[in-house]
Design a protein around this motif. Structure first.
Motif, PDB file in Angstrom:
ATOM      1  N   TRP A   1      20.082 -34.051  -1.024  1.00  0.00           N
ATOM      2  CA  TRP A   1      18.443 -34.974  -0.939  1.00  0.00           C
ATOM      3  C   TRP A   1      17.481 -34.544  -2.794  1.00  0.00           C
ATOM      4  O   TRP A   1      17.524 -33.350  -2.660  1.00  0.00           O
ATOM      5  CB  TRP A   1      18.029 -34.732   0.044  1.00  0.00           C
TER       6      TRP A   1
ATOM      7  N   THR B   1      20.136 -47.026   8.773  1.00  0.00           N
ATOM      8  CA  THR B   1      19.050 -45.422   8.339  1.00  0.00           C
ATOM      9  C   THR B   1      18.519 -45.568   6.864  1.00  0.00           C
ATOM     10  O   THR B   1      17.827 -45.017   6.860  1.00  0.00           O
ATOM     11  CB  THR B   1      19.212 -44.919   9.102  1.00  0.00           C
TER      12      THR B   1
ATOM     13  N   SER C   1      16.636 -35.200   4.887  1.00  0.00           N
ATOM     14  CA  SER C   1      15.544 -34.900   3.823  1.00  0.00           C
ATOM     15  C   SER C   1      15.901 -33.106   3.835  1.00  0.00           C
ATOM     16  O   SER C   1      17.299 -32.909   4.451  1.00  0.00           O
ATOM     17  CB  SER C   1      13.978 -34.613   4.826  1.00  0.00           C
TER      18      SER C   1
ATOM     19  N   HIS D   1       8.916 -35.620  10.441  1.00  0.00           N
ATOM     20  CA  HIS D   1       9.192 -35.246   9.442  1.00  0.00           C
ATOM     21  C   HIS D   1       8.123 -33.832   8.447  1.00  0.00           C
ATOM     22  O   HIS D   1       8.520 -32.852   7.797  1.00  0.00           O
ATOM     23  CB  HIS D   1       9.561 -36.529   8.034  1.00  0.00           C
TER      24      HIS D   1
ATOM     25  N   LYS E   1       7.872 -45.679  13.983  1.00  0.00           N
ATOM     26  CA  LYS E   1       7.715 -45.592  13.012  1.00  0.00           C
ATOM     27  C   LYS E   1       7.304 -43.864  12.573  1.00  0.00           C
ATOM     28  O   LYS E   1       7.458 -43.005  11.825  1.00  0.00           O
ATOM     29  CB  LYS E   1       7.977 -46.333  11.786  1.00  0.00           C
TER      30      LYS E   1
ATOM     31  N   ASP F   1      18.375 -47.882   5.155  1.00  0.00           N
ATOM     32  CA  ASP F   1      17.181 -49.170   3.760  1.00  0.00           C
ATOM     33  C   ASP F   1      15.728 -48.665   4.709  1.00  0.00           C
ATOM     34  O   ASP F   1      15.327 -47.853   5.789  1.00  0.00           O
ATOM     35  CB  ASP F   1      17.174 -50.265   4.368  1.00  0.00           C
ATOM     36  N   ASN F   2      15.025 -49.265   3.384  1.00  0.00           N
ATOM     37  CA  ASN F   2      13.447 -48.750   3.153  1.00  0.00           C
ATOM     38  C   ASN F   2      12.926 -49.672   4.876  1.00  0.00           C
ATOM     39  O   ASN F   2      13.434 -50.677   5.393  1.00  0.00           O
ATOM     40  CB  ASN F   2      12.690 -49.638   2.886  1.00  0.00           C
TER      41      ASN F   2
ATOM     42  N   GLU G   1       8.729 -41.270  13.731  1.00  0.00           N
ATOM     43  CA  GLU G   1      10.013 -40.080  12.725  1.00  0.00           C
ATOM     44  C   GLU G   1       8.749 -39.851  11.534  1.00  0.00           C
ATOM     45  O   GLU G   1       9.322 -38.839  11.222  1.00  0.00           O
ATOM     46  CB  GLU G   1      10.669 -41.847  12.357  1.00  0.00           C
ATOM     47  N   LEU G   2       7.495 -40.417  11.022  1.00  0.00           N
ATOM     48  CA  LEU G   2       6.925 -40.037   9.945  1.00  0.00           C
ATOM     49  C   LEU G   2       6.444 -38.232   9.893  1.00  0.00           C
ATOM     50  O   LEU G   2       6.528 -37.432   9.420  1.00  0.00           O
ATOM     51  CB  LEU G   2       5.778 -40.896   9.305  1.00  0.00           C
TER      52      LEU G   2
ATOM     53  N   PRO H   1      15.503 -41.724   2.750  1.00  0.00           N
ATOM     54  CA  PRO H   1      14.607 -42.786   3.953  1.00  0.00           C
ATOM     55  C   PRO H   1      15.470 -42.196   5.075  1.00  0.00           C
ATOM     56  O   PRO H   1      14.413 -41.792   5.673  1.00  0.00           O
ATOM     57  CB  PRO H   1      14.664 -44.045   3.783  1.00  0.00           C
ATOM     58  N   ASP H   2      16.851 -41.431   5.787  1.00  0.00           N
ATOM     59  CA  ASP H   2      17.191 -40.609   6.751  1.00  0.00           C
ATOM     60  C   ASP H   2      17.770 -39.623   6.732  1.00  0.00           C
ATOM     61  O   ASP H   2      18.072 -39.151   7.843  1.00  0.00           O
ATOM     62  CB  ASP H   2      17.933 -42.374   7.262  1.00  0.00           C
TER      63      ASP H   2
ATOM     64  N   ASP I   1       9.484 -50.233   6.344  1.00  0.00           N
ATOM     65  CA  ASP I   1       8.280 -49.997   5.946  1.00  0.00           C
ATOM     66  C   ASP I   1       7.191 -51.258   6.686  1.00  0.00           C
ATOM     67  O   ASP I   1       6.301 -51.849   5.512  1.00  0.00           O
ATOM     68  CB  ASP I   1       7.469 -50.517   4.180  1.00  0.00           C
TER      69      ASP I   1
END
Length: 357
Positions: free
Chosen positions: A257, A156, A267, A179, A172, A158-159, A175-176, A264-265, A161
């Motif tokens: 963070w 998690t 915040s 956030h 994906k 790792d990128n 997840e965005l 990336p996993d 994209d």
């Protein structure tokens, strides 16, 4: 807790609803019961949970006749008003969103189904959680989000994209989207990247089900990528245990963070993503051998090219799950396949008198 689980006529949702009901939570299950695969399997899962399927009507809760703390409602995630009415009436403490249009290969055929369910439907869930002050939203993501990533194990950290199917892109996107709601509205959200889930009551469109069915009928099985596939097969009870632990531990935000080095996993917002996988990749041909051994049948294998949208290998890094929840899936392939085959033989023999359907 009062918990909404979407997708409870589905494979993982059925097992999770049973588990949370047994531990004493007040559970509402939700599903639209579409025909992506044999709806009878979905209705039979609901019957197994004590739901009288003859009384199911859209938008009307049905109480389980075996569990006082379980009810089911047929509802579409795209039905914004219906969802809002349910959230207003129940005032859920937590929501687990497992309802989605599943399947990588089907996303090449019917992409709109993924936009409707996985994007529009998920937006409606986020909005309801926001406006009705839900304490924690956990939701199914997928190992498919790793796409073209080749560094193993898949982490998690790792990128991600470069998805290679619309299904993966929709997960994906979830997840965005989550956030932004965690950041803007303080809604705690946890994304769960499941790795090839299998077990009793499994999906008829997945490899274990298809292989078992074909072998029992004496038909050849399709072996993609000429057998050179590696999968982190994860037993459904292990998935459920991971989900339950996550539900009970909503993210608080990561104080370490920083936007200068954005992990990336996690915040600063109460948002987190976890892998839930067996952390033990298995060659597809070894998986097939375990089915052959359990059934006492040698499969006739049609070796085929890899399908568009499929990835050749998955392998979950679950260190975060271990660090934060003291948990790691551990059911072996042999145990899991034996349990599935025993269920399959019982379900089809008892229910229909044979293994065809």
């Amino acid at each position: 807790m009062k918990i909404l689980i979407t997708g409870t006529a589905g494979f993982i949702g059925y097992h999770l609803a049973n588990r949370l009901t047994q531990r004493g939570d007040q559970v509402t299950g939700l599903d639209i019961i579409n025909d992506y695969y044999d709806p009878q399997v979905k209705y039979d899962r609901l019957k197994s949970a004590g739901i009288n399927t003859d009384t199911i009507a859209y938008g009307k809760p049905v109480k389980s006749n075996t569990h006082d703390n379980y009810q089911f409602i047929k509802l579409d995630l795209t039905d914004r008003e219906g969802l809002d009415k349910l959230f207003k009436a129940e005032q859920f403490d937590a929501v687990v969103n497992l309802a989605a249009q599943a399947g990588v290969r089907y996303s090449l055929i019917n992409p709109q189904a993924y936009i409707d369910s996985n994007i529009i439907g998920f937006t409606n869930i986020l909005e309801c959680c926001r406006h009705h002050k839900v304490g924690h939203l956990a939701y199914a993501s997928s190992s498919s989000v790793y796409g073209l990533n080749e560094k193993m194990p898949l982490s998690t950290a790792d990128n991600v994209d470069h998805p290679i199917s619309l299904y993966a892109a929709s997960k994906k996107s979830n997840e965005l989207m989550a956030h932004t709601y965690s950041h803007l509205f303080g809604l705690p959200t946890t994304g769960l990247r499941f790795f090839t889930v299998y077990g009793p009551w499994g999906r008829p469109d997945m490899a274990l089900f298809l292989f078992t069915e074909a072998m029992l009928k004496g038909e050849p099985i399709k072996v993609f990528n000429h057998g050179n596939m590696v999968r982190d097969f994860t037993y459904v009870d292990d998935i459920v245990e991971g989900v339950v632990r996550v539900i009970d531990g909503p993210p608080q935000g990561n104080p370490e963070w920083t936007g200068a080095n954005p992990l990336p996993d996690s915040s600063v917002a109460p948002w987190k993503v976890y892998n839930i996988g067996n952390n033990n990749p298995v060659k597809l041909l070894d998986f097939i051998k375990a089915i052959e051994d359990k059934l006492g049948i040698t499969a006739e294998k049609n070796m085929m090219d890899i399908q568009p949208g499929d990835v050749p290998a998955t392998y979950a890094d679950v260190q975060d799950l271990i660090d934060n929840f003291g948990y790691k899936p551990e059911t072996s392939i042999r145990e899991g396949i034996d349990a599935f085959v025993d269920w399959y033989l019982d379900y089809y023999d008892v229910k229909r008198g044979n293994t065809s359907h």
